[in-house]
Design an enzyme around this catalytic site. Sequence first.
Site, short mmCIF file in Angstrom:
data_model
loop_
_atom_site.label_atom_id
_atom_site.label_comp_id
_atom_site.label_asym_id
_atom_site.label_seq_id
_atom_site.Cartn_x
_atom_site.Cartn_y
_atom_site.Cartn_z
N VAL A 153 31.15 47.92 59.51
CA VAL A 153 31.33 47.43 60.89
C VAL A 153 30.10 47.82 61.71
CG1 VAL A 153 32.67 47.80 63.02
CG2 VAL A 153 33.86 47.47 60.83
N ILE A 203 46.28 53.64 50.76
CA ILE A 203 46.26 53.66 49.28
C ILE A 203 47.48 52.96 48.69
CG2 ILE A 203 44.92 55.81 49.17
CD1 ILE A 203 47.56 57.21 48.29
N ASP A 204 48.51 52.74 49.51
CA ASP A 204 49.79 52.26 48.95
C ASP A 204 49.82 50.78 48.55
OD1 ASP A 204 50.65 54.78 49.49
OD2 ASP A 204 52.07 54.25 51.06
N GLY A 210 53.50 56.12 47.38
CA GLY A 210 53.90 54.72 47.56
C GLY A 210 55.40 54.58 47.43
N LYS A 247 62.91 55.20 18.30
CA LYS A 247 61.49 54.82 18.22
C LYS A 247 60.60 55.97 17.76
CE LYS A 247 61.76 50.87 21.22
NZ LYS A 247 61.68 50.34 22.57
N HIS A 279 48.67 65.02 47.32
CA HIS A 279 47.57 64.53 48.14
C HIS A 279 46.25 64.32 47.42
CE1 HIS A 279 50.23 64.97 51.53
NE2 HIS A 279 49.39 64.22 52.18
N GLN A 333 45.81 62.24 45.44
CA GLN A 333 45.73 60.77 45.33
C GLN A 333 45.03 60.13 46.52
OE1 GLN A 333 49.79 59.18 43.74
NE2 GLN A 333 50.14 61.23 44.54
#
Length: 320
Positions: free
Chosen positions: A24, A127-128, A171, A213, A251, A253
């Site tokens: 900007v 970030i979400d 999130g 499995k 945090h 993240q």
Amino acid sequence: MVKRIGVLTSGGDAPGMNAAIRAVTRVATNIGIEVYGIYDGYRGMVEGKIQPLTRRDVSDILDRGGTMLGSARLPEFKSLEVREKAVEQLKKFGIEAVVVIGGDGSYRGALALTEMGINCIGLPGTIDNDISSTDETIGFNTALTTIVDAVDKLRDTSSSHHRCSVVEVMGNRCGDLALFAGISTGAEIVITSETGFDEGEVLDRLREFDVVKKKNHALVIISEKITDVEVFARKVSQHTGFSGRATILGHVQRGGSPVPADRILASRMGEKAVDLLMQGIGGQCVGTQSGNIVGVPIEEALNMPAKSRKELQNLFDRLV
Ligand code: ADP
């Protein structure tokens, strides 16, 4: 034409916000528009924490996480009286238009200011990835990279111990970080607000991974605020053959140097914000749609339904 604009970051910080501030500032000053930094979001706007930003002031910030302008929450900004104080401050500094970098709460503030005669453009800094009007938000790819790095490391240690890692990621309203990380790391189970959470069913599936499995490690990625992951991990240990271990990434993240995809996205969006303001447009937010940078009326953006993740969820299910 507008001669002086402001820029602020608001709400939760996200890697790439600095790249947007830089874009900007550079794009505007390069065409002779003055740029002022508004510190600590709308709070700083009301308090007059406002200073000129030169092209030099935004040197060496492209690679830095967080936001050089600081961010804050000011719930009182919903009140007209408080916003009137903000408009007074902007007038005092001769600021005619503002770029607001933040999430949908910040967009609401930007729309309210536009309605009071200060053209504002919103950029999606969160970030979400929880903003419907854009394919991707600034910071999402960096946070995803951080999660994937952490989970890859957890997997290395867990597979040696017949462990089930339960990893909580950020999130809540939007499960993109969990789902995208689940696909990227080959998780066994992803739990988000979109998938819902049935504890008994998840434990049944984990037993199947173990007994049928014969997996020696299981990875569950879960969005925040869905359940207490420590308690859930203990139940995994009690009711399945895996030893459950919870990891809350928290945090970390939000931090870190933005990945190139976020730097580029932020730069493109910052450019678009300046162009829109120069055209006398306000009350819009910038997004990417099918790779193109677009301006969308904020009102429309706030009313868009959440992006459908059916296709990706199906892909995830077919990969397990
Ligand atoms: P985000 O922008 O990340 O969604 P918030 O929801 O906390 O974060 O919103 C950031 C700030 O935006 C709030 O602290 C407040 O100052 C402002 N804001 C939020 N909602 C409104 C609203 N309805 N009207 C005016 N300002 C708002």
